[in-house]
Motif scaffolding. Structure first.
Motif, PDB file in Angstrom:
ATOM      1  N   ILE A 135      43.954  35.694  39.035  1.00  0.00           N
ATOM      2  CA  ILE A 135      42.775  36.520  39.313  1.00  0.00           C
ATOM      3  C   ILE A 135      42.707  36.626  40.818  1.00  0.00           C
ATOM      4  CG2 ILE A 135      40.283  36.798  39.113  1.00  0.00           C
ATOM      5  CD1 ILE A 135      40.353  35.141  36.568  1.00  0.00           C
ATOM      6  N   ALA A 136      42.945  37.825  41.324  1.00  0.00           N
ATOM      7  CA  ALA A 136      43.042  38.022  42.770  1.00  0.00           C
ATOM      8  C   ALA A 136      42.162  39.202  43.169  1.00  0.00           C
ATOM      9  CB  ALA A 136      44.490  38.272  43.178  1.00  0.00           C
ATOM     10  N   SER A 137      41.143  38.930  43.974  1.00  0.00           N
ATOM     11  CA  SER A 137      40.167  39.956  44.328  1.00  0.00           C
ATOM     12  C   SER A 137      40.327  40.422  45.776  1.00  0.00           C
ATOM     13  CB  SER A 137      38.748  39.424  44.125  1.00  0.00           C
ATOM     14  OG  SER A 137      38.513  38.263  44.908  1.00  0.00           O
ATOM     15  N   PRO A 161      51.218  39.531  44.690  1.00  0.00           N
ATOM     16  CA  PRO A 161      51.688  39.749  43.313  1.00  0.00           C
ATOM     17  C   PRO A 161      51.389  38.578  42.378  1.00  0.00           C
ATOM     18  CG  PRO A 161      53.317  40.535  44.853  1.00  0.00           C
ATOM     19  CD  PRO A 161      52.274  39.846  45.676  1.00  0.00           C
ATOM     20  N   HIS A 162      51.497  37.338  42.885  1.00  0.00           N
ATOM     21  CA  HIS A 162      51.234  36.158  42.064  1.00  0.00           C
ATOM     22  C   HIS A 162      50.093  35.339  42.648  1.00  0.00           C
ATOM     23  CE1 HIS A 162      55.232  35.929  39.605  1.00  0.00           C
ATOM     24  NE2 HIS A 162      54.505  36.987  39.347  1.00  0.00           N
ATOM     25  N   GLY A 163      49.031  36.007  43.013  1.00  0.00           N
ATOM     26  CA  GLY A 163      47.870  35.324  43.589  1.00  0.00           C
ATOM     27  C   GLY A 163      47.032  34.662  42.503  1.00  0.00           C
ATOM     28  N   VAL A 164      47.395  33.435  42.140  1.00  0.00           N
ATOM     29  CA  VAL A 164      46.650  32.733  41.096  1.00  0.00           C
ATOM     30  C   VAL A 164      45.199  32.542  41.539  1.00  0.00           C
ATOM     31  CG1 VAL A 164      48.675  31.575  40.166  1.00  0.00           C
ATOM     32  CG2 VAL A 164      47.342  30.463  41.970  1.00  0.00           C
ATOM     33  N   ALA A 165      44.329  32.385  40.562  1.00  0.00           N
ATOM     34  CA  ALA A 165      42.896  32.270  40.838  1.00  0.00           C
ATOM     35  C   ALA A 165      42.626  31.173  41.867  1.00  0.00           C
ATOM     36  CB  ALA A 165      42.137  31.995  39.548  1.00  0.00           C
ATOM     37  N   SER A 166      41.678  31.449  42.755  1.00  0.00           N
ATOM     38  CA  SER A 166      41.360  30.530  43.844  1.00  0.00           C
ATOM     39  C   SER A 166      39.849  30.320  43.902  1.00  0.00           C
ATOM     40  CB  SER A 166      41.853  31.104  45.175  1.00  0.00           C
ATOM     41  OG  SER A 166      41.042  32.218  45.566  1.00  0.00           O
ATOM     42  N   GLU A 167      39.397  29.657  44.966  1.00  0.00           N
ATOM     43  CA  GLU A 167      37.967  29.453  45.181  1.00  0.00           C
ATOM     44  C   GLU A 167      37.316  30.634  45.909  1.00  0.00           C
ATOM     45  OE1 GLU A 167      35.940  26.944  44.023  1.00  0.00           O
ATOM     46  OE2 GLU A 167      37.761  26.587  42.843  1.00  0.00           O
ATOM     47  N   LYS A 168      38.074  31.698  46.106  1.00  0.00           N
ATOM     48  CA  LYS A 168      37.522  32.878  46.775  1.00  0.00           C
ATOM     49  C   LYS A 168      36.416  33.507  45.935  1.00  0.00           C
ATOM     50  CE  LYS A 168      38.550  37.482  48.516  1.00  0.00           C
ATOM     51  NZ  LYS A 168      37.347  38.032  47.822  1.00  0.00           N
ATOM     52  N   LYS A 169      35.377  33.950  46.610  1.00  0.00           N
ATOM     53  CA  LYS A 169      34.302  34.694  45.951  1.00  0.00           C
ATOM     54  C   LYS A 169      34.620  36.183  45.967  1.00  0.00           C
ATOM     55  CE  LYS A 169      30.702  31.324  47.079  1.00  0.00           C
ATOM     56  NZ  LYS A 169      29.397  31.098  47.763  1.00  0.00           N
ATOM     57  N   ILE A 170      34.234  36.851  44.899  1.00  0.00           N
ATOM     58  CA  ILE A 170      34.509  38.282  44.778  1.00  0.00           C
ATOM     59  C   ILE A 170      33.530  39.071  45.632  1.00  0.00           C
ATOM     60  CG2 ILE A 170      34.511  40.234  43.170  1.00  0.00           C
ATOM     61  CD1 ILE A 170      35.476  38.308  41.015  1.00  0.00           C
ATOM     62  N   ASP A 171      34.073  39.985  46.429  1.00  0.00           N
ATOM     63  CA  ASP A 171      33.272  40.886  47.254  1.00  0.00           C
ATOM     64  C   ASP A 171      33.273  42.273  46.637  1.00  0.00           C
ATOM     65  OD1 ASP A 171      32.909  38.860  49.220  1.00  0.00           O
ATOM     66  OD2 ASP A 171      34.929  39.301  49.981  1.00  0.00           O
ATOM     67  N   ASP A 214      33.506  46.476  46.619  1.00  0.00           N
ATOM     68  CA  ASP A 214      34.345  47.530  47.199  1.00  0.00           C
ATOM     69  C   ASP A 214      35.812  47.126  47.315  1.00  0.00           C
ATOM     70  OD1 ASP A 214      32.024  49.135  47.490  1.00  0.00           O
ATOM     71  OD2 ASP A 214      31.584  48.122  49.386  1.00  0.00           O
ATOM     72  N   GLY A 215      36.370  46.633  46.211  1.00  0.00           N
ATOM     73  CA  GLY A 215      37.785  46.308  46.215  1.00  0.00           C
ATOM     74  C   GLY A 215      38.320  46.076  44.815  1.00  0.00           C
ATOM     75  N   PHE A 216      39.635  45.978  44.747  1.00  0.00           N
ATOM     76  CA  PHE A 216      40.284  45.712  43.467  1.00  0.00           C
ATOM     77  C   PHE A 216      40.129  44.242  43.063  1.00  0.00           C
ATOM     78  CE2 PHE A 216      43.320  49.275  44.712  1.00  0.00           C
ATOM     79  CZ  PHE A 216      42.853  50.159  43.746  1.00  0.00           C
ATOM     80  N   VAL A 217      40.122  43.998  41.750  1.00  0.00           N
ATOM     81  CA  VAL A 217      40.261  42.651  41.205  1.00  0.00           C
ATOM     82  C   VAL A 217      41.386  42.722  40.165  1.00  0.00           C
ATOM     83  CG1 VAL A 217      39.154  40.684  40.114  1.00  0.00           C
ATOM     84  CG2 VAL A 217      37.779  42.279  41.483  1.00  0.00           C
ATOM     85  N   LYS A 218      42.444  41.973  40.415  1.00  0.00           N
ATOM     86  CA  LYS A 218      43.626  42.009  39.540  1.00  0.00           C
ATOM     87  C   LYS A 218      43.626  40.788  38.623  1.00  0.00           C
ATOM     88  CE  LYS A 218      47.768  40.934  41.119  1.00  0.00           C
ATOM     89  NZ  LYS A 218      47.727  40.942  42.577  1.00  0.00           N
ATOM     90  N   PHE A 219      43.813  41.035  37.329  1.00  0.00           N
ATOM     91  CA  PHE A 219      43.874  39.983  36.308  1.00  0.00           C
ATOM     92  C   PHE A 219      45.250  40.022  35.653  1.00  0.00           C
ATOM     93  CE2 PHE A 219      39.519  41.328  36.701  1.00  0.00           C
ATOM     94  CZ  PHE A 219      38.746  40.182  36.567  1.00  0.00           C
ATOM     95  N   ASP A 220      46.000  38.946  35.752  1.00  0.00           N
ATOM     96  CA  ASP A 220      47.288  38.828  35.062  1.00  0.00           C
ATOM     97  C   ASP A 220      47.233  37.518  34.276  1.00  0.00           C
ATOM     98  OD1 ASP A 220      49.873  38.717  34.175  1.00  0.00           O
ATOM     99  OD2 ASP A 220      50.804  39.036  36.128  1.00  0.00           O
ATOM    100  N   PHE A 221      47.304  37.609  32.955  1.00  0.00           N
ATOM    101  CA  PHE A 221      47.053  36.440  32.123  1.00  0.00           C
ATOM    102  C   PHE A 221      47.659  36.642  30.744  1.00  0.00           C
ATOM    103  CE2 PHE A 221      43.855  39.572  31.440  1.00  0.00           C
ATOM    104  CZ  PHE A 221      43.522  39.493  30.101  1.00  0.00           C
ATOM    105  N   GLY A 222      47.630  35.601  29.961  1.00  0.00           N
ATOM    106  CA  GLY A 222      48.107  35.682  28.600  1.00  0.00           C
ATOM    107  C   GLY A 222      47.876  34.353  27.913  1.00  0.00           C
ATOM    108  N   SER A 245      51.828  35.976  25.184  1.00  0.00           N
ATOM    109  CA  SER A 245      51.485  37.342  25.582  1.00  0.00           C
ATOM    110  C   SER A 245      51.347  37.369  27.093  1.00  0.00           C
ATOM    111  CB  SER A 245      50.182  37.816  24.919  1.00  0.00           C
ATOM    112  OG  SER A 245      49.077  37.011  25.330  1.00  0.00           O
ATOM    113  N   ASP A 246      51.421  38.568  27.665  1.00  0.00           N
ATOM    114  CA  ASP A 246      51.404  38.732  29.120  1.00  0.00           C
ATOM    115  C   ASP A 246      50.803  40.102  29.419  1.00  0.00           C
ATOM    116  OD1 ASP A 246      51.854  38.583  31.826  1.00  0.00           O
ATOM    117  OD2 ASP A 246      54.033  38.493  31.699  1.00  0.00           O
ATOM    118  N   MET A 247      49.682  40.115  30.091  1.00  0.00           N
ATOM    119  CA  MET A 247      48.940  41.366  30.288  1.00  0.00           C
ATOM    120  C   MET A 247      48.352  41.399  31.692  1.00  0.00           C
ATOM    121  SD  MET A 247      45.486  42.289  28.168  1.00  0.00           S
ATOM    122  CE  MET A 247      44.084  43.114  28.913  1.00  0.00           C
ATOM    123  N   THR A 248      48.373  42.565  32.317  1.00  0.00           N
ATOM    124  CA  THR A 248      47.714  42.727  33.618  1.00  0.00           C
ATOM    125  C   THR A 248      46.826  43.965  33.589  1.00  0.00           C
ATOM    126  OG1 THR A 248      49.654  41.807  34.733  1.00  0.00           O
ATOM    127  CG2 THR A 248      48.020  42.892  36.118  1.00  0.00           C
TER     128      THR A 248
END
Length: 355
Positions: A184-186, A193-203, A205-213, A221-224
């Motif tokens: 989860i990379a915001s 490309p492989h920004g695993v979820a971190s302690e960053k807070k979501i701001d 006006d930007g993308f949030v990418k979810f890659d999980f399964g 399964s593998d979905m983005t």
């Protein structure tokens, strides 16, 4: 039958299997400790006291004889190798540690070890209908879990907190667990490309990418999906997103039995390059998925070329990543069918805007 055919094709006397994924595929065993030996005369599964009952239930229906051993198992295996006059023994050289190999050399006298390379992963490329159903169920679970956590996308929400909820929802829906470390990379982190979820807070006006399964009955399964969080995406956000979506759809539409995996990669890559983002797509188009999250075939212009076969399950996941701005990836699990393809994910690929 697949093991016997491999023994015959490689002119072997037997095959030793220790990798847990290959054990599950060929024997049905879901435990964490066991060794299988297949020869021209029989199929044997060596297990200690802890797993005897489980092995009896899981591997006997697949034609294996369960043999109770006291560790180390090599002593009993050596007896069978001698009794059956095994000389050429295939081993999983890509999975066996150096220390284990040295142990084999010491225990298994007069044995010639033959590298199996990627033969097992090649056998696993084409799925059975039962395997496809398990992957389809894993994809369905991922779809439903993703829909359930979208209301959590708010300003100040922490990526890791959303990851926890997403993985919890998948488990509630029947998953055994996540199939890899959830990404989860915001905002600016979505360019990783492989920004695993971190302690960053979501701001905003930007993308949030979810890659999980998730895993379901051992299958992944593998979905983005990439969403936009804010009032109105800029023209640049829209251009990047639509370029990735168009590339993904073009590649999926070209899937059919007999298609080259390099050709699929080229279709997506050429489209992204034509829009001026070629340097921002730095990974392959996709990969196989099954008992492991990354399996053969590879879909890339830089790796071995494969020809698609019926009942392969592959991912199609082009992306564009711009440092300091953000990134987009869109990914589906797709079954290669006789008449084309079947997409296993049902979550929309139109840009979701959460305000």
């Amino acid at each position: 039958m697949k093991l016997i055919k491999l023994i015959e094709d490689k002119n072997l006397d037997g095959i030793l299997i220790t990798d847990l994924v290959n054990l599950r595929y060929f024997t049905g065993f879901t435990g964490t400790t066991g060794i299988a030996l297949a020869t021209k005369k029989g199929k044997y599964f060596f297990v200690d006291f802890r797993y005897v009952a489980q092995a009896n239930e899981e591997v006997i229906p697949n034609g294996f004889e369960v043999i109770l051993i006291e560790r180390p198992a090599e002593n009993k295996i050596s007896e069978i190798l001698k009794d059956e006059k095994i000389v050429k023994l295939g081993i999983e050289d890509r999975n066996v540690t150096l220390s284990a190999y040295n142990g084999y050399v010491e225990k298994f006298k007069d044995i010639k070890f033959i590298s199996l390379g990627d033969n097992f992963t090649r056998i696993r490329m084409v799925k059975t209908e039962a395997e496809i159903e398990n992957i389809k169920k894993a994809a369905e679970i991922a779809d439903k879990a993703f829909a359930s956590i979208l209301p959590l996308i708010k300003e100040g929400a922490v990526e890791n907190d959303i990851k926890t909820e997403l993985e919890y929802e998948m488990k509630k829906l029947g998953a055994e667990g996540p199939s890899f470390d959830t990404i989860i990379a915001s905002n600016y982190r979505s360019a990783m490309p492989h920004g695993v979820a971190s302690e960053k807070k979501i701001d905003r006006d930007g993308f949030v990418k979810f890659d999980f399964g998730c895993f379901y009955k051992g299958y992944a399964s593998d979905m983005t999906r990439t969403i936009y969080y804010g009032d109105r995406p800029s023209e640049k956000h829209l251009d990047i997103y639509n370029t990735v979506l168009e590339a993904q759809l073009k590649a999926i539409d070209a899937i059919k039995v007999g298609t080259s995996t390099r050709e699929l990669d080229k279709i997506a890559r050429d489209h992204i390059t034509s829009k001026g983002y070629g340097e921002n797509f730095g990974h392959g188009l996709g990969h196989g998925v099954g008992l492991e999250i990354h399996e053969l075939p590879n879909l890339s212009g830089k790796s071995e070329d494969f020809i698609l076969q019926e009942n392969m399950v592959i991912t199609i996941e082009p992306g564009i990543y711009i440092d300091g701005f953000g990134g987009v990836r869109i990914e589906d699990d797709v079954v290669v069918k006789k008449g084309g393809y079947e997409i296993l994910n049902n979550t929309t690929k139109e840009l979701m805007i959460i305000k």
